[in-house]
Structure formats: C-alpha cells, structure tokens
Write a protein that holds these residues in place. Structure first.
Motif, mmCIF file in Angstrom:
data_model
loop_
_atom_site.group_PDB
_atom_site.id
_atom_site.type_symbol
_atom_site.label_atom_id
_atom_site.label_comp_id
_atom_site.label_asym_id
_atom_site.label_seq_id
_atom_site.Cartn_x
_atom_site.Cartn_y
_atom_site.Cartn_z
ATOM 1 N N SER A 29 0.862 -1.186 0.000
ATOM 2 C CA SER A 29 0.000 0.000 0.000
ATOM 3 C C SER A 29 0.896 1.234 0.000
ATOM 4 C CB SER A 29 -0.917 0.002 1.221
ATOM 5 O OG SER A 29 -1.815 -1.086 1.191
ATOM 6 N N THR A 31 0.861 5.522 -0.787
ATOM 7 C CA THR A 31 0.161 6.763 -1.112
ATOM 8 C C THR A 31 1.157 7.913 -0.982
ATOM 9 O OG1 THR A 31 -1.941 5.877 -0.294
ATOM 10 C CG2 THR A 31 -1.765 8.270 -0.521
ATOM 11 N N ARG A 68 -1.311 6.404 -5.681
ATOM 12 C CA ARG A 68 -2.225 5.973 -4.616
ATOM 13 C C ARG A 68 -2.612 4.528 -4.896
ATOM 14 N NH1 ARG A 68 -7.141 9.738 -2.975
ATOM 15 N NH2 ARG A 68 -5.323 10.887 -2.163
ATOM 16 N N ASN A 70 -3.759 0.988 -2.746
ATOM 17 C CA ASN A 70 -4.148 0.357 -1.478
ATOM 18 C C ASN A 70 -4.346 -1.138 -1.693
ATOM 19 O OD1 ASN A 70 -4.909 0.044 1.191
ATOM 20 N ND2 ASN A 70 -7.063 0.513 0.783
#
Length: 593
Positions: A29, A31, A68, A70
């Motif tokens: 993940s 970001t 980004r 996830n």
C-alpha cells in the motif's frame, strides 16, 4: 497412471505456490503526492522485503510522481508508475528494472448510439491479435493501450455491444490518437435469427453472479461471437492475468489460476487454487479446490473440493466434496458426499452420500446413502439406504426403507415398503402396494388396489375356526392367517403368513403358521401345503374344499392344561423324530370378495 497424475498435480501446485509468492505478486500500500520515483521504490522495498536493482537514469529516479495504491500487487504499482516503459525481472531477493524494448501507444475516443447519438456505456473495444480490450464508461469514453509493431501497420479495433452491430475501426500504429465511432442497433430481423451465445448462461448461474463482476458478464455478452485460441494462460483472478480482460474469450491448452480464472474453454489441463469458470467446452482435466463451472461440455476428469457444475454434459468423471450437477446427461461417473444431479441421460454410475437426482433415463447404477430419484426410466440399479424413486423402473431398486415407481417392469427390493402404480415385474418387501398388477408381489402384506382381494372363513383338521385375507393377483397372492380352537381342554391358537397362486377352478398355497398351545416358550411352527377346489355360489362368494399336508416342528410339547396335547387330533400324527411330525388333513370354507 493415477499416481503419476497425482504427482504431476502436486508438482504443478508447488510451482504455482512458489510463483504466487514472487516479489511481483506481493501486496503493498503506497500513497504519495509529488515524490521522487526513488522514494516510491524505497517504500515498496520496505513493505515487500526485497531490493530493486536499476539504473537511476533509466527509470528517471528523480522525477516527481503521485501514486495511490491500497492493497495492490507490486506489479500493479509498477505498471502505474512506468506505464509499460520498464520491464521487470524477479531474481530471488531482488527485482530488476530494465528498459522495455516494446513501445506502446494509446487510442481513445467516444462510442455513441448510431440511431440517437447518445453515449453508449459498457461497449467493448478490443484488438483481437494482441488480446487487449477495454469497456466504455458512462460517457461512452474508452482508452486503450496498444503495442507498437516492428513494421508500422494499421491496427484493427472492434467495437461490440449486445444488441448492436459490430463495428471495425482501422487505427494507424505508432502514435497516440483519438478515434470515435457510432454503432447501429441490430435490426429486429437479425435479433430473431441470431443465436444469443448459449455459453453466456455460465455467467447467469449463482456462482457466475457471485464470482464475476457485472462488467465481466457484460463483456461475455458483448463478445459472444469472438473467441481466440492460445497455448496457455495464467491468472490471479478473473480478468487479472496474461490475457487481461479478454481472458473470458480465449480457449487455452494449459490454464493455471492461482485463485480463480474465467476463460472461454479448455483443450488441455486447468488447475486452480480456488475455482475455474469456463464459458465453452472443457476437454481432458480440470482441478480446483473449491469449484469448477463449465458452460459447455466436459470430456475427461473434473475434480473439485466442493462443487462441479457442467451446463451441457459430462463424459468422464466428476468428483466433488459436496455436489455435482449436470443440466444435461453424463456418460461416466459422478461421485460426491452430498448430491449428484443431471437432466439428461445417465449411462454410468452416480454415487452420493445423501442423494442422486436424475430427470432423464438412467442406464447404469445410482447409489446413495439416503435416496435416489429419477423422473424417467431406470434400466440399471438404484441402491439407497433409505429410499428410491423412479418414474419407469426396468432395472432393480434396492432400498433400506422404501422404493417407489410409477411403472415397475424390473425388481423392487425394500426393507419395508414397495410402492408402484403399475406392476409388471417383482416386488419384495414387508409391505407391497400396486394400483394394478401383472407381476409378482412377495411380502407379508401385498396390496393390489385393482387386483385380488378375498376374505376366507374356513375349518381345518386342527382348528375349527380360521380367518385369512388374500391380496395380490392370481399369479401370486399373499395370505395373512389366524386360527383358533375354543373347546375346553383342546384350546389352540395360530397366526401366520402364506403365498398362493390361483387357477380357474382351484388354488395352491404354502403357509407358515405359529401354533400357541399355552406356552410362549414352546410355540410350534407349522409349514402347510394345501390345495383347494373352488365353486362360485354367489356374485361375491365361493365355497372351497381341498386336502393339505402339514409339517410341524416343536422342540418340546407344551402339555399345558386346557390346551391341545395331541396333534392334529385323536389320531395323532406321524413322526420323523421327537421334534418333527407330519400329517395329512383338509380345509373347507367360504371365501368372500
């Protein structure tokens, strides 16, 4: 051969597992907003527990990017970063980034309805050679990344949507461009003759709706006339694999799905960690830990931990931990712990821990721990611990409790009850029932509603008062018998069962009766062969008379006061030994029907 197949599956699963644990498939993940690419790669390294190897100038490590992601795989994040300009090579604890020699270009545009100009959503735009596809959004917009060929040649894109005509777009190769198109609805007469893809039914099943997205199901409908063949494919999930979003339209020889896959069909071997879904035919072997779902025919071996479903037919072996279902016939063997079902012919063996249900002819053997049901013809064997049901029985039914058939031309054997509407074969059970009979019912109670029913009142050389009830048909009927002598000092009681056959004017019967002479510990047994001449004396009455031969066995005479002590009467009987006697006697009485 089975051992070799097992070793092959174990080896292949090991390869799958090792592949699945590679650096590219690890989940991360990330970001970040306007950060150097090198910082993004450092964050991925920490989470993935491996190191990148690359030339900083080649990947433009100082370039600022925003990302980004996830719970995405490392490969998905790298694809987002480099947009196909970098190739990846997994080498143990390192992931090497190298220049990608392949060049890509983008084609985008809008697809509209040719009749009213409105944007068309969920229209499929694809290139059939590179097997690259996308679908339009709510505004009819699409964007497709295509591989540039060594020799600049036009690329043919196809636009397809259910209930619309396919439209071809010729695209120049080598540079980004915008191309829009309008597609026309199919004419009503075309709708009447087009065979809407029969294999699309696989996406309409419960499993299809749960494990396939609405876009994947729509893609299958849009591309119902486009299918390609490839030697192999691998996928993590449906639509996420070597053939991308067009995996549902590709028939493969080797198919490996780490979690699950959605393909057009199989002409080899398919193995999945969880499930396999195939639109069309599957040949040879298919293995999954959860379920296999096939929209066409299955030829070969299909094994799943929970469930197998073939919409057309099966010729080989289905084996599942819970259930196997074939909406048409199967030829080979179905095995499951709970349920097997088919809507077509059954020629092999269906074995289930609970129930087998077939709605067409069955030519082989059905075995179940609880029950078997067939709504047409059984020509083989139905065997169940509790019940069997069939419309037409030409084979054998064996059940621990009950057998039921509309028409029986074979044999019913039940631990308790046999039921049929038309009996042309044989019933063997404690209780047999038939609406009409031209066969044989063997049991304690055999009832034929439109058959042979008589109540007999008669006298014998042993007991002055006897009652018997006959039921069955003239070929074979059963008797339930009771008799008594109430005279003081010569009391006796009997009860028993018999079978008989009736001819035009006479009958022949064999009975077995227990004789109570005052002590239940010393009850005797009589085996009796008797024949009788019958004469009709009224519409529903006859008189009968005839001789009888009796064998009587008793380990010890009761000699209870008030009860008979000599058998059959004052003249006694002949002796084989101290326990076995015999005598000749008679019976005379009336029968009412």
């Amino acid at each position: 051969m089975l051992r070799q197949l097992f070793l092959f599956v174990v080896l292949l699963c090991g390869v799958m597992c090792s592949y699945a644990q590679g650096n590219l498939s690890k989940t991360v993940s990330v970001t970040m907003t306007r950060q150097p690419i090198s910082s993004v790669l450092d964050a991925i390294e920490i989470q993935g527990d491996f190191h990148f190897s690359y030339v900083r100038e080649m990947v433009h490590a100082d370039s600022l990017v925003s990302v980004r992601a996830n719970h995405r795989t490392v490969k998905q994040v790298l694809d987002q970063l480099f947009q196909g300009s970098v190739a990846y090579k997994d080498a143990g604890n390192q992931l090497m980034l190298q220049p990608n020699k392949e060049k890509w270009f983008y084609v985008s545009g809008h697809i509209t309805d040719g009749s009213n100009g409105q944007p068309l959503n969920n229209a499929s735009v694809y290139e059939g050679v590179q097997l690259i596809s996308t679908m339009t959004n709510d505004q009819g917009y699409y964007r497709l990344r295509l591989r540039e060929k060594e020799r600049p040649m036009p690329v043919m894109l196809t636009v397809s949507k259910e209930l619309y005509k396919d439209t071809i777009m010729m695209v120049a190769s080598g540079y980004d461009q915008d191309i829009s198109a309008s597609i026309k609805p199919a004419a009503p007469i075309t709708l009447g003759i087009v065979d809407v893809n029969q294999y699309s039914r696989v996406s309409d099943t419960w499993f299809g709706k749960v494990f396939l997205s609405s876009k994947q199901r729509m893609q299958s409908l849009n591309l119902s006339r486009f299918f390609a063949n490839q030697p192999y494919q691998t996928s993590l999930l449906p639509g996420l694999g070597t053939h991308g979003k067009l995996s549902s339209q590709v028939v493969n020889k080797i198919s490996v799905n780490f979690i699950g896959g959605y393909t057009a069909g199989l002409n080899g071997v398919e193995i999945s960690g969880a499930f396999n879904i195939d639109q069309k035919d599957v040949r040879f072997a298919q293995f999954a830990s959860l379920f296999n779902l096939v929209g066409g025919k299955m030829e070969g071996v299909q094994i799943a931990g929970l469930h197998n479903l073939v919409i057309d037919s099966v010729k080989g072996l289905q084996a599942a931990g819970i259930s196997n279902i074939t909406t048409k016939g199967f030829v080979g063997v179905q095995l499951s712990t709970t349920y097997n079902g088919a809507n077509g012919e059954t020629r092999g063996l269906g074995a289930s821990g609970i129930v087998n249900i077939y709605r067409k002819n069955s030519y082989g053997v059905m075995m179940a721990g609880v029950g078997n049901m067939n709504t047409t013809t059984i020509q083989g064997v139905q065997a169940a611990g509790v019940f069997n049901m069939a419309e037409m029985l030409k084979g054998v039914q064996v059940a621990g409790v009950v057998n039921a058939a509309d028409t029986t031309e074979g044999v019913q054997v039940a631990g308790l009850i046999n039921v049929t509407r038309v009996l042309k074969g044989v019933q063997v059970g404690v209780v047999n029932y038939a609406d009409s009979s031209d066969g044989y019912s063997i049991g304690v109670i055999s009832i034929v509603r439109r058959g042979y029913h008589q109540l007999l009142v008669y006298n014998t050389e042993l007991l002055p008062f006897n009652l018997a009830f006959k039921s069955g048909n003239k070929k074979l009927y059963s008797l339930i018998i009771g008799g008594a002598s109430f005279m003081e000092g010569s009391k006796a009681y009997s009860f028993g069962y018999g079978i008989g056959k009736s001819y035009k004017d006479y009958s022949v019967e064999i009975t077995e009766q227990n004789l109570y002479l005052g002590s239940w510990e010393m009850v005797g047994t009589m085996a009796r062969l008797q024949t009788a001449w019958n004469k009709e004396i009224g519409k529903n009455a006859r008189i009968f008379i005839g001789p009888a031969f009796t064998l009587y066995f008793n380990s010890k005479d009761a000699n209870v006061e008030g009860y008979k002590s000599r058998l059959p009467g004052p003249y006694g009987a002949f002796k084989f030994n101290d326990n076995l006697r015999y005598w000749f006697g008679w019976h005379v009485g009336f029968s009412f029907f």
